[in-house]
Design an enzyme around this catalytic site. Sequence first.
Site, mmCIF file in Angstrom:
data_model
loop_
_atom_site.group_PDB
_atom_site.id
_atom_site.type_symbol
_atom_site.label_atom_id
_atom_site.label_comp_id
_atom_site.label_asym_id
_atom_site.label_seq_id
_atom_site.Cartn_x
_atom_site.Cartn_y
_atom_site.Cartn_z
ATOM 1 C CD GLU A 28 93.630 -60.658 -8.023
ATOM 2 O OE1 GLU A 28 92.447 -60.847 -8.362
ATOM 3 O OE2 GLU A 28 93.944 -59.917 -7.070
ATOM 4 N N GLY A 29 94.223 -66.011 -8.125
ATOM 5 C CA GLY A 29 93.565 -67.304 -8.297
ATOM 6 C C GLY A 29 92.742 -67.670 -7.077
ATOM 7 C CG HIS A 30 94.645 -68.536 -3.374
ATOM 8 N ND1 HIS A 30 95.955 -68.157 -3.494
ATOM 9 C CD2 HIS A 30 94.658 -69.883 -3.198
ATOM 10 C CE1 HIS A 30 96.740 -69.208 -3.386
ATOM 11 N NE2 HIS A 30 95.977 -70.276 -3.212
ATOM 12 C CG ASP A 36 96.903 -77.484 -7.646
ATOM 13 O OD1 ASP A 36 98.038 -77.689 -8.104
ATOM 14 O OD2 ASP A 36 96.630 -76.504 -6.933
ATOM 15 C CB SER A 90 101.609 -71.172 -8.912
ATOM 16 O OG SER A 90 102.253 -71.954 -7.933
#
Length: 293
Positions: A39-41, A154, A189
């Site tokens: 979901e971050g991507h 990051d 991650s």
Amino acid sequence: MSVTICTTIEELRQRLRQRRKNNPDEIIGLIPTMGFLHEGHASLMQRARRECGFTVLSVFVNPLQFGPNEDFERYPRNIERDTAVAEANGIDLLFMPAVQEMYPSRPLTRVMIDEITARLCGTSRPGHFDGVGTVVSKLFHLVQPDRAYFGMKDAQQVAVIERMVFDLNIPVQIVRCETVREADGLAMSSRNVYLNEQERKQAVILNQTLSAAENWIKEKGITVQALEERIRQMIGTAAEANIDYVEIASYPDLSNLPRDTAVANISGLFIIALAVKFGSTRLIDNRLFQIGG
């Protein structure tokens, strides 16, 4: 409409050449990833879709940014799942090259960024950011995007790429995107899949500590050293946690802050950055702060 998949540099260039010919004023957005998308991507893709007329997602596990004892071979990969996620989020072009395509021979040229790579992850992962700089530079040259999207989980990587773009006059806007978290606060991650049940439960201590730090920095007279020590103590309450580093530094230059400095006297943006191992899995997290802002 299904996503267009390119696996070779030549095909990528041909597709983009034709796209630019037909749509000369269109904004092109790039989302560089190593795949095993979550979901971050997806949040990066969604933002790129809102801001760009054409989006390119790269999925490439870059061997240059892995050390000899790191997890390149076992890094999670799932091409079918990544393709489905890209399609579900409206990506126009998916670039999925093999290692041999990106590096047909051992590269003799690398991009090296000094100073800001000497701390944080650069200390425990020597050469890592040379690999990051090299592959991202290659992707920028291949795609020639107007904008490139990176997650702030990051944060050091973002700082490194921003500096590379500035120093080399690469005509791309770097878009910082907020960290996306699980319901319990753990930063998303691809490496989270390595955690066993107990490690996963304890890994939330990273976000809990950063949240606590938001209150600690408001305490009158607390110094950088005292804040670091308090952070270490709280992380240490998780039995499985093995601290790699706890760092407080200015951002984005990541320069040292005098340890006897009162946090309230820090001018400008600063970062609290963490790297902690749970079992064999190394997780990073961070938060940016600005006193009074």
